[in-house]
Design a protein around this motif. Structure first.
Motif, mmCIF file in Angstrom:
data_model
loop_
_atom_site.group_PDB
_atom_site.id
_atom_site.type_symbol
_atom_site.label_atom_id
_atom_site.label_comp_id
_atom_site.label_asym_id
_atom_site.label_seq_id
_atom_site.Cartn_x
_atom_site.Cartn_y
_atom_site.Cartn_z
ATOM 1 N N ASN A 89 0.803 -1.220 0.000
ATOM 2 C CA ASN A 89 0.000 0.000 0.000
ATOM 3 C C ASN A 89 0.840 1.277 0.000
ATOM 4 O O ASN A 89 0.295 2.368 0.018
ATOM 5 N N THR A 158 -1.595 -1.656 8.011
ATOM 6 C CA THR A 158 -2.869 -0.953 7.882
ATOM 7 C C THR A 158 -2.957 0.301 8.739
ATOM 8 O O THR A 158 -3.838 1.122 8.539
ATOM 9 N N GLN A 161 -0.125 5.956 7.875
ATOM 10 C CA GLN A 161 -0.840 7.089 7.314
ATOM 11 C C GLN A 161 -0.143 7.497 6.021
ATOM 12 O O GLN A 161 0.997 7.134 5.759
ATOM 13 N N TYR A 164 -1.423 4.666 0.024
ATOM 14 C CA TYR A 164 -2.516 4.432 -0.909
ATOM 15 C C TYR A 164 -3.497 3.429 -0.325
ATOM 16 O O TYR A 164 -3.101 2.484 0.349
ATOM 17 N N THR A 165 -4.760 3.631 -0.604
ATOM 18 C CA THR A 165 -5.752 2.633 -0.217
ATOM 19 C C THR A 165 -5.879 1.633 -1.356
ATOM 20 O O THR A 165 -5.608 1.945 -2.508
ATOM 21 N N ASP A 167 -8.314 -0.552 -3.609
ATOM 22 C CA ASP A 167 -9.734 -0.587 -3.945
ATOM 23 C C ASP A 167 -10.303 -1.987 -3.745
ATOM 24 O O ASP A 167 -9.580 -2.985 -3.714
ATOM 25 N N THR A 168 -11.616 -2.070 -3.594
ATOM 26 C CA THR A 168 -12.262 -3.344 -3.258
ATOM 27 C C THR A 168 -12.100 -4.383 -4.356
ATOM 28 O O THR A 168 -11.977 -5.573 -4.064
#
Length: 178
Positions: A89, A158, A161, A164-165, A167-168
């Motif tokens: 991430n 997780t 900070q 990147y997130t 996506d599902t």
């Protein structure tokens, strides 16, 4: 997750203990990491000319970690090969994976359900001489698929900070474990 079982996993690297050290390829994602870093890219190389001849510039495909793991898996069909992505991430994973995203859907034999066409990688693999069980082998590729013995592991924190997130659509193709 629905009825499908995805064998590509998003878990800690500690689970690769059953892999031989030479069958583990590692990379770390970061903010500027790109698809071409991950897969490979065509780069110029200066080739020294013979005596009295000028040096020339050739453009060659330089394989990235994904292509190196694919070569290792094809060369060792009876051994498990792991591609370990550290800090998945920290880079824009869906962009870095690009069309490789399609390969994450696996069938009952753990082989990609869908293939992709990356002409540069296909040309490179078609010219590559694999050593399989001590014998030189060449293959003719028309598409790229992840073989059943290649596993992709990834780590992420997780609680970090400014990352990147995921996506599902990307996340649902992975098994997850804390």
């Amino acid at each position: 997750m629905g009825a499908r079982t995805y064998r590509t996993v998003l878990i800690g690297a500690g689970n690769v203990a059953s892999f031989l050290k030479e069958n583990i390829i590692r990379t770390t994602f970061y903010q500027d990491y790109s698809y071409t870093d991950f897969v490979g890219q065509i780069l110029p190389k200066i080739v020294k000319g013979a005596e009295g001849e000028k040096d020339t510039v050739e453009y060659i495909f330089n394989p990235g970690p994904f292509t190196l793991a694919l070569i290792q898996a094809i060369s060792n069909p009876t051994k498990k090969v792991a591609l370990v992505v550290e800090e998945i991430n920290r880079g824009n994973a869906p962009a870095i994976f690009g069309d490789i995203f399609q390969l994450l859907d696996r069938d009952e034999n753990n082989v990609s359900e869908y293939g992709i066409v990356n002409v540069s990688m296909i040309d490179y693999l078609n010219d590559y001489t694999f050593i399989v069980d001590g014998a030189k082998k060449s293959y003719k590729f028309t598409e790229i698929k992840i073989p059943g013995n290649l596993y992709i592991y990834a780590t992420m924190n997780t609680s970090d900070q400014n990352v990147y997130t995921l996506d599902t659509a990307f996340v649902r193709r992975w098994d997850r474990e804390k």
